[in-house]
Design a protein around this motif. Structure first.
Motif, PDB file in Angstrom:
ATOM      1  N   PRO A  65       0.792  -1.232   0.000  1.00 19.16           N
ATOM      2  CA  PRO A  65       0.000   0.000   0.000  1.00 19.16           C
ATOM      3  C   PRO A  65       0.822   1.278   0.000  1.00 19.16           C
ATOM      4  O   PRO A  65       1.978   1.305   0.427  1.00 19.16           O
ATOM      5  CB  PRO A  65      -0.796  -0.119   1.310  1.00 19.16           C
ATOM      6  CG  PRO A  65       0.084  -0.941   2.198  1.00 19.16           C
ATOM      7  CD  PRO A  65       0.748  -1.934   1.291  1.00 19.16           C
ATOM      8  N   VAL A  66       0.183   2.343  -0.487  1.00 26.18           N
ATOM      9  CA  VAL A  66       0.652   3.709  -0.295  1.00 26.18           C
ATOM     10  C   VAL A  66      -0.449   4.412   0.479  1.00 26.18           C
ATOM     11  O   VAL A  66      -1.298   5.102  -0.085  1.00 26.18           O
ATOM     12  CB  VAL A  66       0.930   4.419  -1.630  1.00 26.18           C
ATOM     13  CG1 VAL A  66       1.407   5.846  -1.385  1.00 26.18           C
ATOM     14  CG2 VAL A  66       1.991   3.662  -2.420  1.00 26.18           C
ATOM     15  N   ALA A  67      -0.481   4.203   1.784  1.00 27.58           N
ATOM     16  CA  ALA A  67      -1.563   4.763   2.597  1.00 27.58           C
ATOM     17  C   ALA A  67      -1.440   6.266   2.732  1.00 27.58           C
ATOM     18  O   ALA A  67      -2.429   6.970   2.915  1.00 27.58           O
ATOM     19  CB  ALA A  67      -1.565   4.121   3.986  1.00 27.58           C
ATOM     20  N   SER A  68      -0.221   6.786   2.647  1.00 26.48           N
ATOM     21  CA  SER A  68      -0.037   8.226   2.756  1.00 26.48           C
ATOM     22  C   SER A  68       0.779   8.737   1.580  1.00 26.48           C
ATOM     23  O   SER A  68       0.247   9.194   0.592  1.00 26.48           O
ATOM     24  CB  SER A  68       0.623   8.571   4.092  1.00 26.48           C
ATOM     25  OG  SER A  68       1.804   7.798   4.267  1.00 26.48           O
ATOM     26  N   GLY A  69       2.084   8.643   1.630  1.00 29.04           N
ATOM     27  CA  GLY A  69       2.912   9.126   0.538  1.00 29.04           C
ATOM     28  C   GLY A  69       4.299   8.543   0.614  1.00 29.04           C
ATOM     29  O   GLY A  69       4.693   7.918   1.592  1.00 29.04           O
ATOM     30  N   GLY A  70       5.060   8.739  -0.458  1.00 31.64           N
ATOM     31  CA  GLY A  70       6.437   8.269  -0.494  1.00 31.64           C
ATOM     32  C   GLY A  70       6.538   6.804  -0.868  1.00 31.64           C
ATOM     33  O   GLY A  70       5.711   6.261  -1.595  1.00 31.64           O
TER      34      GLY A  70
ATOM     35  N   GLN B  63       0.711   1.140   9.637  1.00 31.67           N
ATOM     36  CA  GLN B  63       0.296   2.231  10.513  1.00 31.67           C
ATOM     37  C   GLN B  63       0.935   3.489   9.958  1.00 31.67           C
ATOM     38  O   GLN B  63       2.141   3.525   9.734  1.00 31.67           O
ATOM     39  CB  GLN B  63       0.723   1.967  11.949  1.00 31.67           C
ATOM     40  CG  GLN B  63       0.058   0.727  12.522  1.00 31.67           C
ATOM     41  CD  GLN B  63       0.356   0.530  13.988  1.00 31.67           C
ATOM     42  OE1 GLN B  63      -0.144   1.241  14.841  1.00 31.67           O
ATOM     43  NE2 GLN B  63       1.192  -0.452  14.282  1.00 31.67           N
ATOM     44  N   ASN B  64       0.115   4.524   9.737  1.00 30.03           N
ATOM     45  CA  ASN B  64       0.610   5.662   9.002  1.00 30.03           C
ATOM     46  C   ASN B  64      -0.213   6.905   9.308  1.00 30.03           C
ATOM     47  O   ASN B  64      -1.274   6.829   9.946  1.00 30.03           O
ATOM     48  CB  ASN B  64       0.582   5.377   7.493  1.00 30.03           C
ATOM     49  CG  ASN B  64       1.787   5.936   6.782  1.00 30.03           C
ATOM     50  OD1 ASN B  64       2.213   7.050   7.048  1.00 30.03           O
ATOM     51  ND2 ASN B  64       2.342   5.151   5.865  1.00 30.03           N
ATOM     52  N   PHE B  65       0.281   8.053   8.817  1.00 32.32           N
ATOM     53  CA  PHE B  65      -0.402   9.337   8.978  1.00 32.32           C
ATOM     54  C   PHE B  65      -0.285  10.091   7.663  1.00 32.32           C
ATOM     55  O   PHE B  65       0.772  10.106   7.034  1.00 32.32           O
ATOM     56  CB  PHE B  65       0.233  10.161  10.096  1.00 32.32           C
ATOM     57  CG  PHE B  65      -0.212  11.607  10.118  1.00 32.32           C
ATOM     58  CD1 PHE B  65      -1.455  11.956  10.621  1.00 32.32           C
ATOM     59  CD2 PHE B  65       0.611  12.606   9.622  1.00 32.32           C
ATOM     60  CE1 PHE B  65      -1.865  13.278  10.624  1.00 32.32           C
ATOM     61  CE2 PHE B  65       0.205  13.931   9.633  1.00 32.32           C
ATOM     62  CZ  PHE B  65      -1.034  14.270  10.139  1.00 32.32           C
ATOM     63  N   GLU B  66      -1.383  10.713   7.234  1.00 32.93           N
ATOM     64  CA  GLU B  66      -1.392  11.497   6.000  1.00 32.93           C
ATOM     65  C   GLU B  66      -1.628  12.962   6.331  1.00 32.93           C
ATOM     66  O   GLU B  66      -2.640  13.319   6.941  1.00 32.93           O
ATOM     67  CB  GLU B  66      -2.481  10.989   5.059  1.00 32.93           C
ATOM     68  CG  GLU B  66      -2.486  11.704   3.730  1.00 32.93           C
ATOM     69  CD  GLU B  66      -3.535  11.148   2.798  1.00 32.93           C
ATOM     70  OE1 GLU B  66      -3.208  10.871   1.637  1.00 32.93           O
ATOM     71  OE2 GLU B  66      -4.692  10.974   3.234  1.00 32.93           O
ATOM     72  N   ALA B  67      -0.693  13.811   5.891  1.00 33.49           N
ATOM     73  CA  ALA B  67      -0.750  15.222   6.249  1.00 33.49           C
ATOM     74  C   ALA B  67      -1.918  15.948   5.588  1.00 33.49           C
ATOM     75  O   ALA B  67      -2.534  16.832   6.189  1.00 33.49           O
ATOM     76  CB  ALA B  67       0.567  15.907   5.874  1.00 33.49           C
ATOM     77  N   THR B  68      -2.229  15.605   4.345  1.00 33.19           N
ATOM     78  CA  THR B  68      -3.261  16.358   3.628  1.00 33.19           C
ATOM     79  C   THR B  68      -4.644  16.147   4.206  1.00 33.19           C
ATOM     80  O   THR B  68      -5.480  17.064   4.220  1.00 33.19           O
ATOM     81  CB  THR B  68      -3.275  15.969   2.138  1.00 33.19           C
ATOM     82  OG1 THR B  68      -3.450  14.555   2.036  1.00 33.19           O
ATOM     83  CG2 THR B  68      -1.974  16.364   1.466  1.00 33.19           C
ATOM     84  N   THR B  69      -4.931  14.929   4.689  1.00 30.14           N
ATOM     85  CA  THR B  69      -6.259  14.645   5.231  1.00 30.14           C
ATOM     86  C   THR B  69      -6.288  14.618   6.751  1.00 30.14           C
ATOM     87  O   THR B  69      -7.368  14.528   7.340  1.00 30.14           O
ATOM     88  CB  THR B  69      -6.762  13.282   4.715  1.00 30.14           C
ATOM     89  OG1 THR B  69      -5.858  12.253   5.157  1.00 30.14           O
ATOM     90  CG2 THR B  69      -6.834  13.272   3.203  1.00 30.14           C
TER      91      THR B  69
END
Length: 837
Positions: free
Chosen positions: A114-119, A674-680
């Motif tokens: 997955p690409v749950a957030s970015g990079g 487990q991740n965090f997305e800055a835009t949302t």
């Protein structure tokens, strides 16, 4: 225009495109880059040699290895003329690249991971066998931002799954390694290139050779300037890179190499832009807005050049939006291979990289009817005025006609000061072979150590602007119906006003990683078996600050005369600050990775293989400000949050003979995330599963060659702790089928070809409602060689100007029909003249 029509017609008639992603014969080596002592014995081009040097114990013939690997050679790099590194990597089978962000900030994944957030969380980008950054998904510091593929690159090699789990840390999905030229071949090149329908001019050079019989060197780099791929009215790309190395070889078969790199390059970063969607969620049509093209436009503008904000020490500072993605890298390294006895070597790699810079780009928090946006800020009957550009100060009498579309964007400026992403890495290993009956036993043992800094300040602010492309957008001021100012120079508040004033943050972190590893391989005639282990242990230390930490850590908004005029405006009553109280980070982690495989050589030209692996990825800065870290103690609230595991099973068939090759791999993977997305501003805690088939082939007959690859992936979210409603859905932006096809015809004085990149449809978000249509991008290439050492070429990228939506912020078509999306860039045509000497 006549020249442009001629070029397009010529390319279409000849189906001319080239991006020759292929497996490249090259000399064996213990690891990347190539061992110069074996270069003299390298097989000639076309020989049935194919040596894997990335994420393996020792250089291994591809047909004798139970891993899946592909490469792109330096000739293809020149022919393809990719606009970005991300565009180049799309030619590697199994690699999904959302190459729509410019020179960096691409989302990269492998085989359905997955690409749950970015990079590139589960995939590591390397230069010469060491990671560019220890973590590929540092927020606003993705690895590809600090990478430039130029004439210094000899080969780009990828390993998907397999031994990537045990021969590199934090890369269970795979490794992509950019391997440098080291001067074994005397000579060099100089090239001048420029856009024919876009403004970017570039000079590339490289040269290498021998200083003596046992000393080689290589030097190369580039410099460029211009708008970049999309017109913005200023130099949005400006800077360059220089790299050098020198190698001393020994008669014993060893070598010592010193190398260095300096990169200082400003590159525009494209974030989601507004586009209209008609039809239904399941069958949408993405249509560019009047005055704004989704695949050629950007909200960047010469009329919006700077942003006033507070720095990490809460002092006024004016930030340059034109800096965009601005990597500054000064790196030095050392590599050696030292034979210690017959068949045994010590291989040592060390690199220190001083990395800093910034990331600045506008993100539309919302887009809407101009008068409605004004009323939301200033009340009914609010007035609009231009706040920048040639009409600055004038009232906008007819908001419905503003910018040709009657729209305004409420923008949050992602402005991050990358103070230090410094890292130091060292990999030392002992490897050798022991005769064992009719076969041999290979043994490797080593130790890896790294330290990665993450020192960044998030200095986000907000403004209101028109929705126009070609660098025409302007800031807009809002006043109440009575004339009272609501904004100041287009700014409603010196904070992330449209994100609830979140995210004024400071990170001061460092992560240390240590990893002993070992491998045992058994070669018994046609059988090859190997197993490897890696034990990673490390620690996370440092502190963060920001009001997002919760009550008790200070307020994030204050009143501040930010422009120093002695008057507090409405906007200056909403100024974001970094609170003084910091939250510590203090925890340790450890995990075990393993991989085992078997390869059976059916004939000299065919082989079967199978492999099972488990690898881990330590989470870094994306855990911060979330539920996994106790903000008072800095300890983990859930010990399992420190590491996410990937389990993979793969197997397949390999064939290579007489210029024809074919590789088929079936794969299955189970992933924790487990991740965090800055835009949302969302956190993720999930499990995924993916299975599929990866195909790759090449045929070369005389003047004609054809390379092709395709990957079918069936992926789903199997568990979601925070949002169970998405369980069973396909992960967002995960297409079931991606492919690339590259035919080429090479005459003595004339070369032309075709590179087709395509993807099937996918879902914009995990709710599986709004679809992103599949698309096929065709690039064009034609080259003429008027003399032996001169090449004149023309390259057409996205020749037919297709929209290729790679990302959508909304999960369904909203009432207004406008979503925020990223598309691949539309048609760009460049020309180059290259001199070899």
């Amino acid at each position: 225009m006549n020249a442009r029509r001629y070029l397009l017609t010529t390319a279409a008639l000849f189906a001319a495109t080239a991006a020759q992603a292929q497996v490249t014969p090259r000399p064996p080596a213990d690891a990347a880059p190539v061992d110069p002592t074996t270069a003299a014995a390298a097989p000639a081009a076309g020989a049935e040699e194919d040596i894997v040097v990335t994420a393996v114990a020792q250089g291994t013939n591809r047909l004798d290895s139970s891993i899946t690997t592909s490469s792109i050679n330096s000739t293809a790099l020149t022919q393809l003329a990719p606009r970005t590194s991300g565009e180049l990597l799309r030619n590697l089978p199994g690699i999904r690249v959302e190459a729509s962000g410019g020179d960096g900030n691409a989302n990269i994944s492998v085989r359905g991971l997955p690409v749950a957030s970015g990079g590139s969380k589960f995939l590591q980008l390397q230069e010469d066998g060491l990671p560019i950054l220890e973590f590929g998904d540092i927020t606003f510091g993705n690895s590809d931002i600090f990478l430039r593929a130029d004439f210094n690159v000899r080969t780009v090699e990828s390993v998907r799954g397999g031994s990537a789990s045990t021969f590199a840390s934090n890369s269970p999905g795979g490794v992509i390694n950019f391997i440098s030229k080291t001067g074994e071949q005397e000579g060099g090149s100089f090239q001048l290139s420029g856009g024919l329908d876009y403004r970017e001019y570039r000079a590339d050079f490289d040269y290498g050779g021998k200083l003596s019989d046992d000393v080689t060197y290589h030097l190369g780099g580039f410099y460029r300037a211009g708008d970049g791929q999309r017109a913005v009215g200023y130099d949005a790309v400006k800077g360059g890179q220089i790299k050098a190395n020198i190698t001393k070889s020994f008669s014993s078969g060893g070598y010592v190499r010193l190398y260095g790199k300096y990169l200082d390059d400003r590159a525009i970063g494209y974030l989601p832009n507004p586009v209209r969607v008609t039809g239904s969620d399941s069958d949408p049509d993405y249509i560019s807005l009047p005055g704004f093209s989704i695949n050629n436009g950007t909200l960047h503008s010469a009329n919006i050049g700077t942003a006033l904000t507070l720095d990490g020490n809460n002092r006024p500072v004016r930030r340059q939006i034109s800096d965009g993605q601005h990597p500054v890298v000064a790196a030095v390294g050392f590599e050696s291979k030292l034979p210690i006895s017959e068949g045994w070597n010590v291989v040592e790699r060390f690199r220190y990289a001083d990395i800093s810079g910034g990331f600045t780009s506008p993100f539309p928090a919302s887009v809407g009817n101009a008068q409605a946006v004004a009323n939301a800020l200033g009340g009914a009957g609010a007035q609009l005025f231009y706040a920048s550009g040639p009409l600055s100060g004038q009232r906008i009498a007819n908001p419905a006609a503003l910018g040709g579309n009657g729209l305004l964007a409420n923008v949050v400026l992602f402005d991050v000061d990358l103070k230090s992403l410094n890292n130091v890495t060292n990999d030392i290993r002992l490897n050798g072979n022991v005769p064992l009956g009719s076969g041999s036993l290979s043994l490797t043992g080593g130790f890896y150590a790294s330290r990665q800094d993450i020192q960044t300040d998030w200095l986000w602010t907000s403004f209101v602007q028109t929705v126009e492309d070609h660098g025409r957008a302007a800031l807009v001021d809002v006043r109440t119906a009575a004339g009272a100012a609501v904004t100041q120079a287009g700014v409603p508040g010196y904070s992330a006003s449209f994100f609830g004033n979140c995210c004024r943050r400071s990170y001061d972190l460092n992560y240390t990683t240590y990893a002993p590893f070992a491998q045992v391989g058994l070669d018994l005639g046609r059988f090859n078996l190997d197993g490897s282990l890696r034990y990673d242990f490390g620690r996370a230390r440092g502190s963060v600050a920001g009001s997002d930490l919760g009550a008790g850590f200070g307020a994030g908004i204050t009143t501040f005369d930010i422009n120093g005029d002695g008057v507090i405006s409405a906007a200056e009553r909403q100024v974001a600050v970094i609170p003084g109280r910091r939250s510590p980070l203090n925890y340790n982690y450890d995990y075990l990775s393993y991989s085992g495989g078997v390869n059976f050589r059916l004939t000299d030209a065919t082989a079967l293989f199978g492999r099972y692996s488990r690898g881990g990825r330590a989470n870094a800065d994306r855990l911060l400000f979330g539920p996994s870290i106790n903000p008072v103690t800095g300890a983990l609230t859930d010990n399992g949050a420190a590491v996410d595991f990937v389990r993979q099973l793969e197997g397949g068939f390999k064939f290579r003979q007489n210029g024809v090759s074919f590789y088929a791999t079936g794969f299955w993977a189970r992933t924790e995330e487990q991740n965090f997305e800055a835009t949302t501003q969302r956190f993720f805690n999930r499990n995924y599963e993916a299975k599929g088939v990866e195909l790759e082939g090449r045929v070369a007959r005389g003047i004609f060659s054809l390379s092709a690859g395709g990957t079918y992936t069936d992926a789903q979210i199997t568990r979601d702790v925070l949002n169970p409603a998405v369980e069973g859905n396909r992960p967002r932006r995960q297409a079931k089928f991606i492919y690339q096809v590259t035919p080429q015809v090479d005459f003595q004085r004339f070369t032309l070809g075709a590179n087709v990149i395509g993807t099937s449809a996918s879902y914009a978000q995990d709710n599986n409602q709004l679809k992103m249509p599949g698309y096929t991008q065709i690039n064009a290439f034609v080259a003429v060689h008027p003399a032996d050492d001169v090449t004149i070429s023309v390259n057409g990228n996205n020749l037919f100007d297709v929209k290729g939506i790679t990302e959508v912020e909304e999960g369904a078509i909203p009432a207004g029909g406008i979503v925020r999306a990223r598309s691949i860039t539309g048609r760009t045509i460049s020309a180059a003249v290259k001199f070899d000497f």
